[in-house]
Motif scaffolding. Structure first.
Motif, PDB file in Angstrom:
ATOM      1  N   LEU A 182      94.044 110.573 115.431  1.00  0.00           N
ATOM      2  CA  LEU A 182      92.795 111.437 115.279  1.00  0.00           C
ATOM      3  C   LEU A 182      92.431 110.963 113.865  1.00  0.00           C
ATOM      4  O   LEU A 182      92.933 110.518 113.064  1.00  0.00           O
ATOM      5  N   THR A 183      90.994 110.820 113.973  1.00  0.00           N
ATOM      6  CA  THR A 183      90.395 110.575 112.713  1.00  0.00           C
ATOM      7  C   THR A 183      89.815 111.800 111.757  1.00  0.00           C
ATOM      8  O   THR A 183      89.283 112.684 112.280  1.00  0.00           O
ATOM      9  N   VAL A 184      90.099 111.470 110.402  1.00  0.00           N
ATOM     10  CA  VAL A 184      89.779 112.470 109.623  1.00  0.00           C
ATOM     11  C   VAL A 184      88.391 112.194 108.867  1.00  0.00           C
ATOM     12  O   VAL A 184      87.759 112.993 108.590  1.00  0.00           O
ATOM     13  N   LEU A 185      88.582 111.115 108.480  1.00  0.00           N
ATOM     14  CA  LEU A 185      87.334 110.714 107.571  1.00  0.00           C
ATOM     15  C   LEU A 185      87.171 109.136 107.591  1.00  0.00           C
ATOM     16  O   LEU A 185      87.996 108.448 107.698  1.00  0.00           O
ATOM     17  N   ASP A 197      93.736 126.614 111.961  1.00  0.00           N
ATOM     18  CA  ASP A 197      93.414 126.700 110.557  1.00  0.00           C
ATOM     19  C   ASP A 197      94.185 125.793 109.516  1.00  0.00           C
ATOM     20  O   ASP A 197      93.470 125.174 108.644  1.00  0.00           O
ATOM     21  N   ARG A 198      95.489 125.809 109.834  1.00  0.00           N
ATOM     22  CA  ARG A 198      96.395 125.210 108.660  1.00  0.00           C
ATOM     23  C   ARG A 198      96.134 123.580 108.659  1.00  0.00           C
ATOM     24  O   ARG A 198      96.074 123.135 107.528  1.00  0.00           O
ATOM     25  N   LEU A 199      95.782 122.900 109.976  1.00  0.00           N
ATOM     26  CA  LEU A 199      95.335 121.714 109.939  1.00  0.00           C
ATOM     27  C   LEU A 199      94.101 121.276 109.477  1.00  0.00           C
ATOM     28  O   LEU A 199      93.859 120.179 108.770  1.00  0.00           O
ATOM     29  N   LEU A 200      93.128 122.006 109.769  1.00  0.00           N
ATOM     30  CA  LEU A 200      91.928 121.663 109.216  1.00  0.00           C
ATOM     31  C   LEU A 200      92.110 122.029 107.642  1.00  0.00           C
ATOM     32  O   LEU A 200      91.130 121.236 107.054  1.00  0.00           O
ATOM     33  N   ARG A 201      92.628 122.844 107.150  1.00  0.00           N
ATOM     34  CA  ARG A 201      92.768 122.920 105.693  1.00  0.00           C
ATOM     35  C   ARG A 201      93.307 121.695 105.152  1.00  0.00           C
ATOM     36  O   ARG A 201      92.892 121.396 104.060  1.00  0.00           O
ATOM     37  N   CYS A 215      93.393 118.788 106.263  1.00  0.00           N
ATOM     38  CA  CYS A 215      92.238 117.680 106.384  1.00  0.00           C
ATOM     39  C   CYS A 215      91.284 118.008 105.407  1.00  0.00           C
ATOM     40  O   CYS A 215      90.827 116.863 104.786  1.00  0.00           O
ATOM     41  N   GLN A 216      90.778 118.988 105.102  1.00  0.00           N
ATOM     42  CA  GLN A 216      89.782 119.347 104.147  1.00  0.00           C
ATOM     43  C   GLN A 216      90.374 119.085 102.824  1.00  0.00           C
ATOM     44  O   GLN A 216      89.688 118.563 101.869  1.00  0.00           O
ATOM     45  N   VAL A 217      91.520 119.024 102.460  1.00  0.00           N
ATOM     46  CA  VAL A 217      92.166 118.690 101.397  1.00  0.00           C
ATOM     47  C   VAL A 217      92.036 117.195 101.002  1.00  0.00           C
ATOM     48  O   VAL A 217      91.634 116.794  99.891  1.00  0.00           O
ATOM     49  N   ILE A 218      92.306 116.527 101.921  1.00  0.00           N
ATOM     50  CA  ILE A 218      92.135 115.118 102.007  1.00  0.00           C
ATOM     51  C   ILE A 218      90.687 114.916 101.729  1.00  0.00           C
ATOM     52  O   ILE A 218      90.293 113.812 100.835  1.00  0.00           O
ATOM     53  N   ILE A 219      89.738 115.219 102.665  1.00  0.00           N
ATOM     54  CA  ILE A 219      88.251 115.064 102.385  1.00  0.00           C
ATOM     55  C   ILE A 219      87.871 115.200 100.995  1.00  0.00           C
ATOM     56  O   ILE A 219      87.229 114.615 100.210  1.00  0.00           O
ATOM     57  N   ASP A 220      88.336 116.555 100.192  1.00  0.00           N
ATOM     58  CA  ASP A 220      87.667 116.900  99.197  1.00  0.00           C
ATOM     59  C   ASP A 220      88.267 115.793  98.143  1.00  0.00           C
ATOM     60  O   ASP A 220      87.670 115.671  96.836  1.00  0.00           O
ATOM     61  N   ASP A 230      78.714 111.619 104.934  1.00  0.00           N
ATOM     62  CA  ASP A 230      80.006 111.773 105.527  1.00  0.00           C
ATOM     63  C   ASP A 230      80.652 113.017 104.983  1.00  0.00           C
ATOM     64  O   ASP A 230      81.282 113.682 105.517  1.00  0.00           O
ATOM     65  N   ALA A 231      80.392 113.501 103.684  1.00  0.00           N
ATOM     66  CA  ALA A 231      80.995 114.455 103.080  1.00  0.00           C
ATOM     67  C   ALA A 231      80.443 115.958 103.917  1.00  0.00           C
ATOM     68  O   ALA A 231      81.177 116.830 103.727  1.00  0.00           O
ATOM     69  N   ARG A 232      79.127 115.531 104.431  1.00  0.00           N
ATOM     70  CA  ARG A 232      78.281 116.868 104.778  1.00  0.00           C
ATOM     71  C   ARG A 232      78.841 117.273 106.337  1.00  0.00           C
ATOM     72  O   ARG A 232      78.790 118.127 106.661  1.00  0.00           O
ATOM     73  N   GLN A 233      79.574 116.038 106.781  1.00  0.00           N
ATOM     74  CA  GLN A 233      79.906 116.388 108.565  1.00  0.00           C
ATOM     75  C   GLN A 233      80.851 117.220 108.507  1.00  0.00           C
ATOM     76  O   GLN A 233      81.851 117.358 107.948  1.00  0.00           O
ATOM     77  N   LYS A 234      80.647 118.102 109.794  1.00  0.00           N
ATOM     78  CA  LYS A 234      81.903 119.103 110.240  1.00  0.00           C
ATOM     79  C   LYS A 234      82.890 118.358 110.885  1.00  0.00           C
ATOM     80  O   LYS A 234      82.742 117.656 111.653  1.00  0.00           O
ATOM     81  N   LEU A 235      83.844 118.526 110.354  1.00  0.00           N
ATOM     82  CA  LEU A 235      85.442 117.799 111.101  1.00  0.00           C
ATOM     83  C   LEU A 235      85.456 118.363 112.569  1.00  0.00           C
ATOM     84  O   LEU A 235      85.484 119.571 112.685  1.00  0.00           O
ATOM     85  N   LYS A 236      85.522 117.213 113.509  1.00  0.00           N
ATOM     86  CA  LYS A 236      85.843 117.865 114.650  1.00  0.00           C
ATOM     87  C   LYS A 236      86.946 116.850 115.360  1.00  0.00           C
ATOM     88  O   LYS A 236      86.829 115.689 115.459  1.00  0.00           O
ATOM     89  N   LEU A 237      88.226 117.398 115.225  1.00  0.00           N
ATOM     90  CA  LEU A 237      89.319 116.578 115.519  1.00  0.00           C
ATOM     91  C   LEU A 237      89.389 116.361 117.183  1.00  0.00           C
ATOM     92  O   LEU A 237      89.341 117.089 118.042  1.00  0.00           O
TER      93      LEU A 237
END
Length: 413
Positions: free
Chosen positions: A248-251, A312-316, A318-323, A335-342
């Motif tokens: 799965l790609t996060v970023l 929710d937990r997995l998205l949280r 992933c968002q920690v990594i992105i931030d 890329d920072a503005r893109q909404k994550l879709k696993l």
């Protein structure tokens, strides 16, 4: 004409003068006599100088600027006018290394000019990294290929579509996933019927009843027909994702500074544990879907991801990594503005291996594949870690080379 007496008074002196050069810019001017000044003094004293001043070889200062190898290659080939302008304006030499070394060397006669050139080169890197023509070098992945049963299912999926049956051919498919395929066709099949042909051929291969009807064509001719049908659909082995790289790609990232990578990754482990409430997280993969457009003109075919117990937990996490990578200045603004879709990609037309004669558009007809595998149960799998993965480089297991590994909880606290 001079008299012999006068000539005797004139002494002929041959001399070589070495002129030292200071390592400070322009500091040598005015500290040493020029050749003209020395000749003038000699004339007044009744001497005549023959020969020439030979300057001392200049000292050169070297400074290395670190950058990812793909970026260095891009700057050298695509931005050659820019770095050559830096050389000319500042009076330095930019030396590109051979091979895939991740630095360039700036050479100059003073610390000032070398430092100035380095600063300009860093500005060039920041401008280049925003260019859409420069490929991403790394990405953050959640590896799924660590689960052998899932890898086997992906092999079966690919082999069923491509008509590969032997175990040896399975291995070959994985190793040669991105090799080119021929554009030549033995006969044409209309594209609106090709997906039906491919599905029917699959059904015929599974029919072993000798009373089912009259003798059919040989197995090899059926496979030839199927290959032709797949070609008409825009399907070949190069567009399948290698099972051993399934993830799965996060970023997506364009990395040029390894120090910043370490800064971003250092504090991630504890933050991810907190985001996941210290509990393991697993996903369920089921069916197939198309990223954009229609199944008839698909670009990306993927297995939808369902996070067991709520996403929710997995998205949280992933968002920690992105931030973290965004705060370190390693993520492009778009890329920072893109909404994550696993999503778990199984086929991608952009991976198609081409030759110079190929004109096929970057789409494929996935309707027949969805008819066969649209309700496929891929299974449930634990997410054990996140990787900062290097693109196009693989480890001994066939997965992307890992730059940084961030563990996820595997047991409840």
């Amino acid at each position: 004409m001079e008299s012999s007496a006068n000539r005797k008074k004139t002494k002929i002196v041959t001399t070589t003068v070495w002129r030292p050069v200071s390592t400070q810019a322009n500091s040598s001017e005015g500290n040493y006599m020029s050749l003209n000044d020395l000749n003038e003094i000699a004339r007044r004293l009744g001497f005549r100088i023959e020969g020439a001043l030979k300057p001392r070889p200049k000292r050169h200062l070297n400074l290395r600027c670190m950058a990812a190898a793909p970026m260095i290659r891009f700057i050298r080939e695509k931005e050659n006018s820019t770095w050559k302008k830096i050389e000319e304006e500042i009076g330095v030499k930019i030396i590109f290394p051979p091979g895939k070394k991740e630095y360039i060397t700036i050479e100059g006669i003073s610390a000032e000019c070398v430092t100035t050139a380095s600063e300009k080169f860093q500005i060039l890197i920041k401008e280049v990294i925003k260019s859409p023509a420069l490929n991403y070098t790394h990405f953050v992945s959640l590896p799924l290929a660590i689960h052998p049963q899932l890898v086997e299912k992906l092999f079966h999926f690919q082999n069923s579509i491509l008509g590969i049956s032997s175990k040896n051919e399975v291995t070959c498919l994985d190793d040669d996933n991105n090799q080119d395929t021929s554009d030549e066709e033995s006969r044409e099949i209309p594209s609106d019927r090709a997906h039906v042909v491919a599905v029917n051929l699959k059904a015929e291969e599974g029919n072993k009843n000798p009373k089912a009807g009259p003798p059919r064509a040989s197995k090899s001719s059926k496979l030839d027909e199927k290959t032709t049908a797949l070609s008409a659909l825009g399907i070949d082995k190069s567009i399948f994702i290698k099972p051993k790289t399934f993830h799965l790609t996060v970023l997506m990232l364009k990395l040029y500074n390894k120090d910043l990578v370490d800064v971003a990754a250092n504090s991630l482990s504890s933050k991810i544990m907190h985001a996941l409430d210290g509990q393991p997280v697993a996903v369920r993969l089921k069916g197939l879907d198309c990223m954009r457009g229609s199944f008839a003109k698909a670009r990306v075919l993927y297995a939808p991801v369902e996070v067991i117990g709520g996403e929710d937990r997995l998205l949280r996490a992933c968002q920690v990594i992105i931030d973290a990578f965004t705060e370190a200045g390693l993520v492009l603004e778009k890329d920072a503005r893109q909404k994550l879709k696993l999503h778990a990609t199984v086929m991608n037309a952009s991976h198609r291996k081409r030759n110079k004669y190929s004109r096929r558009a970057d789409t494929f007809d996935a309707r027949g594949i969805v008819e066969q595998f649209g309700s496929e149960e891929w299974g449930e799998y634990l997410i054990r870690e996140a990787h900062l993965s290097r693109r196009f480089v693989y480890d001994e297991n066939g997965y992307y080379q890992c730059r940084v590994s961030i563990p996820f909880p595997e047991k409840s606290e």
